[in-house]
Design a protein around this motif. Structure first.
Motif, PDB file in Angstrom:
ATOM      1  N   UNK A 194       0.791  -1.238  -0.043  1.00 52.58           N
ATOM      2  CA  UNK A 194       0.045   0.040  -0.068  1.00 52.58           C
ATOM      3  C   UNK A 194       0.906   1.421  -0.012  1.00 52.58           C
ATOM      4  N   UNK A 195       0.500   2.248  -0.757  1.00 52.61           N
ATOM      5  CA  UNK A 195       1.817   3.316  -1.196  1.00 52.61           C
ATOM      6  C   UNK A 195       0.844   4.553  -0.592  1.00 52.61           C
ATOM      7  N   UNK A 196       1.434   5.244   0.062  1.00 53.73           N
ATOM      8  CA  UNK A 196       0.622   6.635   0.607  1.00 53.73           C
ATOM      9  C   UNK A 196       1.278   7.599  -0.613  1.00 53.73           C
ATOM     10  N   UNK A 197       0.223   8.345  -1.489  1.00 54.83           N
ATOM     11  CA  UNK A 197       0.711   9.013  -2.455  1.00 54.83           C
ATOM     12  C   UNK A 197       0.254  10.531  -1.823  1.00 54.83           C
ATOM     13  N   UNK A 198       0.914  11.535  -2.123  1.00 51.27           N
ATOM     14  CA  UNK A 198       0.814  12.891  -1.971  1.00 51.27           C
ATOM     15  C   UNK A 198       0.932  13.552  -3.264  1.00 51.27           C
ATOM     16  N   UNK A 199      -0.399  14.138  -3.740  1.00 51.40           N
ATOM     17  CA  UNK A 199      -0.660  14.854  -5.244  1.00 51.40           C
ATOM     18  C   UNK A 199       0.061  16.189  -5.073  1.00 51.40           C
ATOM     19  N   UNK A 200       0.972  16.203  -6.278  1.00 53.41           N
ATOM     20  CA  UNK A 200       1.524  17.411  -6.658  1.00 53.41           C
ATOM     21  C   UNK A 200       1.187  18.321  -7.777  1.00 53.41           C
ATOM     22  N   UNK A 201       1.072  19.503  -7.432  1.00 54.53           N
ATOM     23  CA  UNK A 201       0.681  20.302  -8.506  1.00 54.53           C
ATOM     24  C   UNK A 201       1.877  20.967  -9.299  1.00 54.53           C
ATOM     25  N   UNK A 202       1.667  21.299 -10.476  1.00 53.72           N
ATOM     26  CA  UNK A 202       2.797  21.750 -11.322  1.00 53.72           C
ATOM     27  C   UNK A 202       2.723  23.237 -11.554  1.00 53.72           C
ATOM     28  N   UNK A 203       3.669  24.083 -11.270  1.00 53.26           N
ATOM     29  CA  UNK A 203       3.986  25.613 -11.530  1.00 53.26           C
ATOM     30  C   UNK A 203       5.148  26.133 -12.221  1.00 53.26           C
ATOM     31  N   UNK A 204       5.283  27.214 -12.037  1.00 52.81           N
ATOM     32  CA  UNK A 204       6.523  27.723 -12.560  1.00 52.81           C
ATOM     33  C   UNK A 204       7.119  29.311 -11.847  1.00 52.81           C
ATOM     34  N   UNK A 205       8.270  29.295 -11.803  1.00 47.24           N
ATOM     35  CA  UNK A 205       8.856  30.508 -11.290  1.00 47.24           C
ATOM     36  C   UNK A 205       9.855  31.362 -12.124  1.00 47.24           C
ATOM     37  N   UNK A 206       9.451  32.505 -12.553  1.00 47.96           N
ATOM     38  CA  UNK A 206      10.200  33.396 -13.500  1.00 47.96           C
ATOM     39  C   UNK A 206      11.555  33.866 -13.018  1.00 47.96           C
ATOM     40  N   UNK A 207      12.507  34.009 -13.680  1.00 46.29           N
ATOM     41  CA  UNK A 207      14.023  34.472 -13.313  1.00 46.29           C
ATOM     42  C   UNK A 207      14.662  35.019 -14.575  1.00 46.29           C
ATOM     43  N   UNK A 208      15.534  35.786 -14.094  1.00 49.54           N
ATOM     44  CA  UNK A 208      16.128  36.622 -15.276  1.00 49.54           C
ATOM     45  C   UNK A 208      17.743  35.752 -15.590  1.00 49.54           C
ATOM     46  N   UNK A 209      17.793  35.470 -16.660  1.00 50.45           N
ATOM     47  CA  UNK A 209      19.036  34.749 -16.901  1.00 50.45           C
ATOM     48  C   UNK A 209      19.990  35.727 -18.045  1.00 50.45           C
ATOM     49  N   UNK A 210      21.270  35.869 -17.839  1.00 57.16           N
ATOM     50  CA  UNK A 210      22.221  36.683 -18.591  1.00 57.16           C
ATOM     51  C   UNK A 210      22.681  35.723 -19.882  1.00 57.16           C
ATOM     52  N   UNK A 211      22.695  36.454 -21.094  1.00 54.93           N
ATOM     53  CA  UNK A 211      22.924  35.803 -22.133  1.00 54.93           C
ATOM     54  C   UNK A 211      23.994  36.756 -22.980  1.00 54.93           C
ATOM     55  N   UNK A 212      24.776  36.394 -23.704  1.00 57.53           N
ATOM     56  CA  UNK A 212      25.771  36.916 -24.406  1.00 57.53           C
ATOM     57  C   UNK A 212      26.896  37.454 -23.100  1.00 57.53           C
ATOM     58  N   UNK A 213      27.485  38.727 -23.604  1.00 52.10           N
ATOM     59  CA  UNK A 213      28.687  39.259 -22.784  1.00 52.10           C
ATOM     60  C   UNK A 213      28.044  40.426 -22.019  1.00 52.10           C
TER      61      UNK A 213
END
Length: 328
Positions: A194-213
């Motif tokens: 018997x497996x105890x399952x905890x449901x997970x919701x999917x979301x996203x978090x925005x962030x700034x990523x440097x590109x180039x020089x």
């Protein structure tokens, strides 16, 4: 000897020759069944030469059947594999379905819209393993179950979410549920875990990523000078000093990125497995396909108490590891 006697003698020789000829034909017929190599007929020679001619023909490669798992490995992209499998529908629907399953298993198959197209609608309706194929594709797409269920319901595919089953347990009892869940605990009783399952919701978090020089500019300015003159009671005096200023400039190019995160939805469930599975381990997220068996009162409540806390009970049909990247 008279002429008559000569004719009689010739006739006797002709009759003997005729009898000999008949006997030869008869003897020739009996010999035919025991012919030697020198007396073979042209038909027999042709029959014996035919295998020799066939042996000189180089046989081509035997094509593999579509139901083999290697079918999907022959195509560079999932789209090419799905098109090839769809073409088989005209000749054999069983082979076409086996080919599509191979595409899902052997390629990064994220083409949920192609799977839900009219071409495969009949197969999704009648195939007993259709729900498992859909769940596997959802896992390949990252396991954003809530959004994928909307696509399934738009095509009238009878797979539902855990929230709907908890809200109306009688309506959804016995139906397929699809959820993203983390295994919290596994307990075994009579070799049936018997497996105890905890449901997970999917979301996203925005962030700034440097590109180039990135560019950076630093500058320092120094100002110096002296002042002389009469400062009153002190008499003549000279004053001097310097002032320095610095400037810093930094510039860079960035793009906005989104990181996938999961969070507990607050819903939990008990899942039943047919046998222990070491890969279905605690602490990991899975896309779980299960059959809804109803609600069960927890150990802290009473059976006759309508307000007692209850947990949904599921029979796990299959589980799949979600891909870390989500397809939108």
């Amino acid at each position: 000897m008279s002429v008559f006697q000569k004719l009689t003698k010739v006739a006797g020789r002709s009759g003997a020759a005729l009898l000999c000829a008949v006997a030869v034909v008869g003897c020739g017929s009996s010999r035919h069944t025991h012919t030697t190599v020198d007396e073979e007929s042209p038909r027999q020679l042709l029959a014996e030469e035919r295998p020799a001619r066939q042996a000189r023909v180089e046989p081509g490669p035997v094509p593999s059947r579509p139901e083999e798992k290697a079918f999907g490995a022959r195509y560079a992209t999932p789209a090419q594999c799905e098109v090839a499998a769809r073409r088989l529908l005209a000749t054999s629907r069983d082979e076409a379905w086996a080919a599509l399953k191979s595409c899902v298993e052997r390629t990064h198959f994220t083409l949920l819209n192609a799977l839900l197209s009219d071409a495969w609608a009949e197969e999704l309706r009648v195939r007993p393993d259709a729900a498992q194929v859909i769940a596997q594709v959802v896992a390949w797409r990252g396991g954003s179950v809530e959004g994928e269920l909307q696509l399934l319901h738009a095509r009238k595919v009878p797979i539902f979410g855990l929230s709907a089953a908890v809200a109306q347990p009688e309506m959804y009892k016995g139906r397929y549920l699809l959820l993203r869940a983390q295994v919290a605990d596994v307990r075994s009783e009579d070799d049936k875990p018997t497996v105890w399952l905890v449901e997970q919701g999917m979301g996203s978090v925005a962030r700034e990523q440097s590109v180039g020089y990135a560019t950076r500019k630093d500058s320092v300015r120094v100002h110096s000078g002296a002042v002389g003159g009469n400062v009153g009671l002190l008499g003549p005096s000279n004053l001097g000093g310097q002032i320095s200023t610095s400037e810093q400039e930094v510039s860079s190019s960035t793009v906005q990125r989104f990181d996938n995160i999961t969070d507990d939805t607050g819903r939990e469930a008990l899942g039943r497995l047919q046998k222990p599975d070491p890969f279905f381990a605690p602490g990991k997220d899975f896309v779980v396909l299960a059959r809804f068996d109803g609600l069960r009162v927890t150990s802290s409540g009473e059976e006759d108490d309508e307000d007692a806390p209850k947990l949904p009970v599921l029979t796990i049909v299959g589980y799949y590891t979600p891909h870390p990247l989500v397809v939108y």
